[in-house]
Structure formats: C-alpha cells, structure tokens
Design an enzyme around this catalytic site. Structure first.
Site, short mmCIF file in Angstrom:
data_model
loop_
_atom_site.label_atom_id
_atom_site.label_comp_id
_atom_site.label_asym_id
_atom_site.label_seq_id
_atom_site.Cartn_x
_atom_site.Cartn_y
_atom_site.Cartn_z
CG HIS A 97 48.82 43.95 38.34
ND1 HIS A 97 48.34 43.81 36.60
CD2 HIS A 97 48.91 43.95 38.95
CE1 HIS A 97 48.48 45.36 37.46
NE2 HIS A 97 48.92 45.91 38.49
NE ARG A 135 50.46 52.03 36.09
CZ ARG A 135 48.96 51.56 36.32
NH1 ARG A 135 48.68 50.90 38.07
NH2 ARG A 135 48.15 52.08 36.55
CG HIS A 180 44.80 45.21 40.74
ND1 HIS A 180 46.23 44.85 41.55
CD2 HIS A 180 45.40 45.91 40.54
CE1 HIS A 180 47.22 45.66 40.81
NE2 HIS A 180 47.03 46.80 40.61
CG ASP A 225 47.04 48.76 36.66
OD1 ASP A 225 46.40 47.83 37.79
OD2 ASP A 225 47.73 48.50 36.06
O1 LIG Z 1 54.54 47.36 41.22
C1 LIG Z 1 54.33 46.03 40.68
O2 LIG Z 1 55.35 45.37 41.09
C2 LIG Z 1 52.74 46.62 40.13
C3 LIG Z 1 52.37 47.50 41.22
C4 LIG Z 1 51.01 47.76 40.26
O3 LIG Z 1 50.03 46.95 40.70
C5 LIG Z 1 51.23 48.75 39.13
O4 LIG Z 1 51.79 48.78 38.98
O5 LIG Z 1 49.69 48.33 38.84
FE LIG Z 2 47.94 47.54 39.29
#
Ligand SMILES: O=C(O)CCC(=O)C(=O)O
Ligand SMILES: [Fe+2]
Length: 275
Positions: free
Chosen positions: A250, A265, A95, A97
């Site tokens: 990712h 994040r 995906h 984000d």
């Molecule tokens: O936990 C991760 O490595 C990425 C997870 C994810 O898709 C995000 O934080 O947007």
């Molecule tokens: Fe993500």
C-alpha cells in the site's frame, strides 16, 4: 455480505456488514475476502475505539506497532496522522507493514477519524497478481531466493523519518529489526504465491550485497508498481479499510498539504511465512 471489485486486480467494496458486531461465519467470510482480494473497504461504519479493538480481537489478535504514536487511552490503537503544519506523511511510499518482523503482521484495520477536504487516498497493489504476471524467466530466477528486511534505516535516529517533521512523534528509534523471508511466499491461508519484497523495508537478497541485489529488486518493484495492478481507496467519513500485508502493498498519498488527516490503525497478528 455483498461485495464489488474495488479495481480490476485488487480489493473489494463490501456492503451489508456492520464491523461493530460482525462475528462467526460472517467474520470468516470477511477474512477470506481480505486474504483473497487484499483489501476490503467498508462504508458508513460507526466504530468506537472500543469497537475497533474488539473487532481486532475477534479477528485474531493485535500486534502493537513499535513506532507510531499510540492513542492515549487505547494503546492498542496507533495514530497515523499528519497535521496542517506537517509536510511528511506516514506510509508515503510503496510498502507492506511489518515485513521486518520474523512473524509479520497479517494486516491492519484502518479507521478514518479526520479527513482532508480532498486527497489522502490510499493505493493498493495485489502481490499475487504481481507475481503471476512476471515472465517465466524471472519466476525461475527468483525461485528459492530469500531477502533481508529491516526497518532500522526508516525509524532509527539517523533514519528516513528522523530527517522529517514526523520524527518528533515517532517512538522506538533505538529498536533493531531484521528478518529473512522468501522472495515468493505462499499465503498462509489461501496458498496463493505472492511476491514478498518491498521498496521500503527489503534491503538485499540473502548472499548478495545491497548494490548487487538492487538490479533484481528494482526490476521486481517496477514490475509490481504498474498502474493496472493498482486500486485506490477514497476515504469518506465512516470508511474503514482492512488489508492483508502478505497479499498487498500500500501507499498513502500525500496530496493534502495544509489539512489534517488522522487515521486509527490496529495492526493484526500474523503468522510465519514460507515459500
Ligand atoms: O494513512 C494511510 O492511508 C496508510 C498509512 C500506512 O501506511 C499504514 O497505516 O500502514
Ligand atoms: Fe503502512
């Protein structure tokens, strides 16, 4: 700043940058690298939550994620986590984000806080490389098309996560999202053409039903998922990854059952996208 390729077609490992203090021309160089290579990996960083927030503000501003749990004292920080008891992770499918937003987030700064003993890597694909390597017939076929993106089937009360053990901690289940973007966007800063459809949030091309859209969309997704376009971020304590949602897709590997993984994040503000 020094950098080395993370993989042949995507990403950079960066040395000589302290994210707690980077600013000015050095920050501009780092931004340009992220826009171009899609993801920058920085090791041995010591970002406190306050440093993390300050970096995101120096970068250009913060979009608060509407769905993930927020870090108690710092609502700018979303927790992307999995406990030893949970079986579902966040982001365990290809995906980009926030493509369901009218003005999609530029990217994210993800800081490793708790890591499993092994596994839990994050994979990236460069969507400029994915576009460039399409055959001419497919490029002509998608020229001028747009697609509809939404997150409702993922986060709503009867959506994907609600059926899993991540459901209880998610917020925003009643929100309604939807945005139309060109299938091929121009990166707002580099000008590079990027394939901008993804298997998680893109439902259909405009003017066609989901069923009629899927053959083309699935062909594009299968093309992008090829292994030679992928790079892998292997997390260690002190690792920070900064990615561009336009340049990349990712995928968070879910291969560490029985162990905790927690990432902080911050989502970075983006700009409207055009063909
Ligand atoms: O936990 C991760 O490595 C990425 C997870 C994810 O898709 C995000 O934080 O947007
Ligand atoms: Fe993500």
């Amino acid at each position: 700043m020094e950098w080395f390729p993370l993989a042949d077609r995507v990403g950079a490992e960066v040395r000589g940058v302290d994210l707690a203090t980077v600013a000015g021309a050095a920050l501009d160089d780092l931004k340009a690298l992220v826009w171009d290579k899609g993801v920058a990996v920085l090791r041995d960083q010591t970002l406190t939550p306050e440093d993390h927030i300050a970096l995101a503000n120096r970068w250009g501003g913060i979009d608060i994620n509407n769905y993930f749990p927020l870090e108690g004292e710092h609502p700018e920080i979303a927790i992307v986590g999995k406990t030893p008891e949970q079986t579902t992770n966040i982001g365990g499918g290809w995906h980009t984000d926030h493509s369901y937003d009218q003005v999609p987030a530029m990217g994210s700064i993800l800081v490793a806080r708790t890591l499993p003993p092994k596994g839990g890597d994050t994979l990236f694909i460069h969507m400029g490389e994915a576009y460039d390597s399409l055959d001419d017939g497919t490029k002509a076929e998608i020229e001028g098309l747009s697609a509809f993106h939404t997150a409702d089937h993922i986060y709503s009360p009867d959506g994907v996560y609600a059926q899993t053990d991540q459901g209880a901690t998610l917020r925003g289940q009643d929100l309604k999202t939807g945005a139309v973007h060109p299938l091929v966007v121009r990166h707002p800063r580099t000008g590079r053409r990027l394939l901008y459809v993804n298997p998680s949030f893109t439902l259909n091309t405009v003017g066609r039903s989901r069923a009629d859209s899927l053959p083309l969309l699935q062909r594009l997704w299968a093309h992008a998922m090829r292994e030679e376009l992928q790079g892998r971020v292997e997390w260690r304590d002190g690792t920070v990854a900064i990615w561009d949602n336009r340049t990349t897709w990712h995928y968070a590997m879910n291969d560490y059952h029985g162990h905790a993984r927690e990432m902080h994040r911050i989502t970075l503000t983006g700009e409207a996208l055009a063909a």
